[in-house]
Scaffold this active site. Sequence first.
Site, PDB file in Angstrom:
ATOM      1  N   CYS A  97     -31.356  38.521 -23.730  1.00 50.24           N
ATOM      2  CA  CYS A  97     -32.775  38.318 -23.481  1.00 50.24           C
ATOM      3  C   CYS A  97     -33.075  36.822 -23.384  1.00 50.24           C
ATOM      4  O   CYS A  97     -33.787  36.358 -22.493  1.00 50.24           O
ATOM      5  CB  CYS A  97     -33.561  38.942 -24.626  1.00 50.24           C
ATOM      6  SG  CYS A  97     -35.146  39.586 -24.138  1.00 50.24           S
ATOM      7  N   CYS A 193     -35.677  42.065 -28.737  1.00 47.17           N
ATOM      8  CA  CYS A 193     -36.415  41.013 -28.043  1.00 47.17           C
ATOM      9  C   CYS A 193     -37.427  41.603 -27.068  1.00 47.17           C
ATOM     10  O   CYS A 193     -37.072  42.389 -26.190  1.00 47.17           O
ATOM     11  CB  CYS A 193     -35.418  40.141 -27.296  1.00 47.17           C
ATOM     12  SG  CYS A 193     -36.107  38.726 -26.467  1.00 47.17           S
TER      13      CYS A 193
END
Length: 357
Positions: A97, A193
């Site tokens: 991420c 995330c």
Amino acid sequence: MQYCCLISGGVDSSVVVHQMCEMGLKPDLFYIQIGGGCDGLSDCSMDDDIEISQMIAKKYGLEFDIVNLHAEYWDKVVGYAKEKVLQGLTPNPDVMCNKFIKFGMFEERVGHNYDITATGHYARTEKDEEGRTWLCTAPDPVKDQTDFLAQLSQSQLSKSMFPIGTMVKDEVRRIAKEARLPSATRKDSQGICFLGKFKYNDFLKHIIGEKEGKIVEKETGKILGKHKGFWYHTIGQRKGLGLSGGPWFVVDKDIENNIVYASKSDIKGGIYGNSFTLANFNHLTLNELPWLADEKYDVMFKIRHTELMSRGSLHLDENGRIVVESETPIQGIAAGQFGVIYDKFGNRCHGSGEILI
């Protein structure tokens, strides 16, 4: 210098904005959107996140905008996670991420217009004599997030700013309360995330689904119970098996036949190990590995975010891959996770590579 800041509506990024304004900086604020609200997996708190981010922007007289990276997130991060778990590996979506979204696609879409991008990570940077940027650990070892950033490139790292990287969490909370920030009492996100409260197994269920299989005792072949898919289990796992008479640990997986093997044993064979090998190592600062063949180096390392650093040694094998030997047995060395390497003082982070078994 032109500054921007990624804001999530949480206390960490809010204090980042406050600190930057205290320094006389006026960053433009950006909220990264990866979902469409309560659509099955996206965090239903997104509207609250945006509202608080807007309030922070208004409080400090800053520009605010939303950057939609939904398609990029599902292509880069979800695609990566799905591919790895179906191979029986243990991925880390948070690492990717950061690499592909926060410091990747955002940079391509917006960040390239700015000299510096600030985020709320607990990490530090420092320059060496040659002007290279090193990623360094935060003073709070529990909150330190250098492991999540260890796959960044030097170009990504060199324009990054971590204004709360020298603080502990209590100090961040105190500043937020004193500044009367609307996020001061918000709880920390514990999920993946950008997905907020969503847990990892919810994430897996959404992208892969369920398929019933057997839990088998490794030593005897006895069927102990059932599971909902081998991808929900990782080597070294203790909780979540639903077995009595334990403790039981996941020690192996048969991907083709969807079998999870469990054991009570703490000997090598899945639960504990003393060494692991890293593939495709990403060095954050240098163009080549700083370690020489036939030499051993003292290092600190991590194999998962939730643990503190461990002490060990590093050497290169005949194929030039990094081998780490731990001073003490470590639990749950899982193929596919990232092994993160630090100097012997636990200060500078060299980078990370994917663990091979």
